[in-house]
Design a protein around this motif. Structure first.
Motif, PDB file in Angstrom:
ATOM      1  N   SER A  85       0.819  -1.212   0.000  1.00 13.63           N
ATOM      2  CA  SER A  85       0.000   0.000   0.000  1.00 13.63           C
ATOM      3  C   SER A  85       0.855   1.266   0.000  1.00 13.63           C
ATOM      4  CB  SER A  85      -0.935  -0.007   1.206  1.00 13.63           C
ATOM      5  OG  SER A  85      -0.184  -0.078   2.425  1.00 13.63           O
ATOM      6  N   TRP A  86       1.807   1.347   0.926  1.00 12.25           N
ATOM      7  CA  TRP A  86       2.625   2.564   1.000  1.00 12.25           C
ATOM      8  C   TRP A  86       3.534   2.726  -0.226  1.00 12.25           C
ATOM      9  CZ3 TRP A  86       8.077   2.048   2.198  1.00 12.25           C
ATOM     10  CH2 TRP A  86       8.763   3.265   2.124  1.00 12.25           C
ATOM     11  N   PRO A  87       4.282   1.700  -0.681  1.00 11.38           N
ATOM     12  CA  PRO A  87       5.121   1.920  -1.870  1.00 11.38           C
ATOM     13  C   PRO A  87       4.330   2.363  -3.097  1.00 11.38           C
ATOM     14  CG  PRO A  87       5.773  -0.096  -0.752  1.00 11.38           C
ATOM     15  CD  PRO A  87       4.496   0.350  -0.126  1.00 11.38           C
ATOM     16  N   LEU A  88       3.132   1.782  -3.298  1.00 11.86           N
ATOM     17  CA  LEU A  88       2.349   2.154  -4.470  1.00 11.86           C
ATOM     18  C   LEU A  88       1.827   3.584  -4.374  1.00 11.86           C
ATOM     19  CD1 LEU A  88       0.332  -1.140  -5.128  1.00 11.86           C
ATOM     20  CD2 LEU A  88       2.329  -0.271  -6.362  1.00 11.86           C
ATOM     21  N   VAL A  89       1.346   3.950  -3.187  1.00 16.75           N
ATOM     22  CA  VAL A  89       0.857   5.318  -3.014  1.00 16.75           C
ATOM     23  C   VAL A  89       2.002   6.312  -3.177  1.00 16.75           C
ATOM     24  CG1 VAL A  89      -0.137   6.940  -1.356  1.00 16.75           C
ATOM     25  CG2 VAL A  89      -1.090   4.645  -1.580  1.00 16.75           C
TER      26      VAL A  89
END
Length: 593
Positions: A261-265
């Protein structure tokens, strides 16, 4: 208590002979009190300490006063920190925003540490309780009854697991810092609890497993969740009781969703070069950290890891030996599946560091708890006497040093204290003294109760060890807190540097400054450091272990040194502050003359 083989169809099981009286649960109030006292002591009313504690706080403080871009790419006043994921920084920054006005930023940042530590203890307890209720670990059933019920036996095992966890030496400092390791510790424990839950509630267990692996990615680096996830996914192949399709149907997608979630955002919401470079650095930091340890790193681990994880590791080894014929059972396979990859990562570290040493502790403690029923009386007495002698002597030493600091007697200790902490002025704190006296009195009462009553309960062999570790931590964080705070804070140095800064300086260019120093100077003195893309700083702050001469600067400027100093308790660090000025006509190529 003894251990031997069963006969007939159960010849592969170790026999644990216990009566119901041996599984009397530790009073809930006592267990909760020791967990809360241990977790809360040393978290508040102190400065951020070098090194990791101050660095972690610096990232939290920056995020709390920063922009959304700072939350996606955590940094310390412009200095990126890609070694770990942002989860703990988010929690600390959120706590500062919500409670900083009441507690102060430093205390508020450590509030999540308290909550995550207590959650870790709770998960260790419930995970051990679930495994302790299983049929294959139950004590021998007597012909006329008298053996403990599965629930009582499971509760006793769970009490022992938490006490072993609290008794581990290395947990004291690492469990009270504003670092990513406490979030990683909770994530690892959640994975372990999920495996324990699989056998009776597979959907809930798979969700906990997936959540733990995903949170481990958000709080650590990419290598850690992959290593733990792959090893724990392989365990159902070896342990029939843990073969649940829910791990693949629910657990794995949930882990991927949380972990990515965090890397993609960050990649798509902040599509700039800096954000992409940060994610690359985060990935490379994980790969480089486990590139294989040279001989000095392996020697460091061999020397410090056994002390860090005492007494969990010898009890875990004994448990493996006692249950070696049931190594596929969940109470052995589940903790091993979590501990083995973490131990391998400890050995593969490329630099000397004990950050990872804390992560195998929940698994080792749960495994060690199942060795308690098979311990011989001599081993139990040896553990008890070691705890009594060592913690009594150590606590006495803490009291003597405190008395020397307050009164100057004994003179040799007072002189050594003054030499180690030059310029330190001891102060008297009646509340700290009362807390230290109460902890010491509780220790004396517990030792007297253990030696006079000789209780036969299962957790008796580790209650003194956990209570002794708690005693030492309470004494250090009450009587010695002013000493430790003075020796590990950058407050005085930050104030000295700030007094020599011009009011209109643009920014400070840090040279060879560590993350803890940048964080402390920015927090204590509100210093403005160079941010990415900024190049025209007219102040330079440099750390040197030796004099390298004045820094070079292109014409028509030169650097003039205006201050030099260090922390009073540190003889290695030395800071030099330079201001940029117009170069005089006859100045050399170096600094201003």
């Amino acid at each position: 208590m003894s251990a031997r083989r069963r006969t007939g169809s159960e010849s592969m099981n170790p026999v644990v002979r216990l009566t119901a009286s041996a599984t009397r649960a530790l009073p809930r109030a006592a267990l909760l009190a020791i967990c809360l006292i241990y977790a809360a002591t040393g978290l508040f009313a102190r400065d951020p300490w070098k090194n990791e504690d101050a660095a972690g706080f610096g990232a939290m403080y920056t995020l709390a006063h920063g922009t959304p871009a700072d939350w996606l790419t955590p940094n310390i006043f412009g200095h990126p920190v890609p070694d770990n994921g942002p989860l703990m920084y988010w929690l600390g920054a959120l706590s500062i925003r919500l409670t900083g006005w009441l507690l102060g930023a430093s205390n508020a940042a450590r509030l999540p540490t308290l909550l995550l530590f207590l959650l870790t203890c709770g998960l260790v307890w419930y995970g051990s309780y679930l495994l302790g209720r299983r049929a294959e670990v139950q004590p021998f059933k007597y012909a006329f009854g008298g053996e403990p019920a599965p629930r009582d036996y499971g509760r006793t095992i769970a009490d022992g697991a938490v006490l072993i966890l609290l008794a581990c030496f290395g947990l004291a400092e690492r469990g009270h810092e504003s670092t990513a390791q406490i979030a990683q510790l909770l994530s690892v424990t959640l994975v372990l609890y999920g495996l324990a839950r699989l056998s009776d509630k597979p959907w809930q267990g798979a969700a906990c497993w997936g959540g733990g692996v995903g949170l481990l990615a958000l709080s650590g680096n990419p290598v850690m969740p992959v290593a733990v996830g792959v090893c724990t996914l392989a365990v159902p192949l070896l342990s029939p009781a843990l073969r649940r399709v829910q791990l693949l149907v629910l657990g794995l997608p949930l882990a991927l969703a949380i972990g990515l979630s965090w890397p993609l955002v960050a990649w798509f919401a902040a599509p700039d070069t800096a954000a992409h470079r940060y994610l690359y650095d985060w990935l490379n930091a994980g790969l480089n950290r486990y590139s294989g340890g040279p001989s000095n790193v392996l020697a460091y681990a061999a020397k410090n890891f056994p002390l860090f994880t005492w007494p969990a590791w010898p009890l875990a080894l004994w448990s493996l030996w006692s249950w070696r014929r049931l190594w596929r059972a969940p109470h052995v396979a589940a903790p091993l599946a979590v501990a083995v990859p973490l131990l391998l990562l400890v050995l593969l570290q490329s630099h000397q560091n004990n950050r990872l040493f804390v992560l195998p502790l929940p698994a080792l403690s749960m495994l060690a708890a199942f060795g308690l029923p098979t311990l011989k009386r001599g081993a139990i007495n040896a553990i008890d006497w070691f705890a009594v002698l060592s913690f009594t002597l150590l606590s006495g030493f803490v009291w003597i040093v405190w008395i020397a600091g307050q009164t100057g007697f004994p003179p040799p200790i007072a002189r050594n204290l003054a030499r180690l902490l030059p310029g330190f002025q001891p102060s008297f704190n009646p509340l700290a003294l009362a807390a230290a006296l109460a902890a010491t009195a509780a220790w004396v009462w517990l030792v007297r109760w253990r030696l006079s009553r000789s209780p036969k309960v299962l957790w008796r062999s580790v209650v003194l060890s956990s209570a002794g570790t708690t005693l030492m931590w309470v004494l250090l964080m009450t009587l010695w807190l002013p000493f430790i705070d003075y020796s590990r804070t950058y407050r005085d140095v930050a104030q000295q540097i700030a007094s020599h800064l011009p009011p209109d300086y643009t920014c400070i260019d840090p040279v060879r400054l560590g993350e803890a120093q940048i964080a402390s100077f920015g927090y204590f003195a509100d210093m403005r450091f160079r941010r990415p893309g900024q190049s025209d700083c007219n102040v330079l702050l440099r750390q040197d272990r030796q004099d390298f001469g004045d820094p070079q600067s292109p014409a028509p400027y030169c650097w003039r040194q205006v201050w030099e100093g260090r922390r009073a308790a540190d003889r290695d660090e030395r800071f030099r502050l330079y201001l940029r000025e117009a170069r005089p006509a006859r100045a050399g190529a170096g600094g201003c003359r």
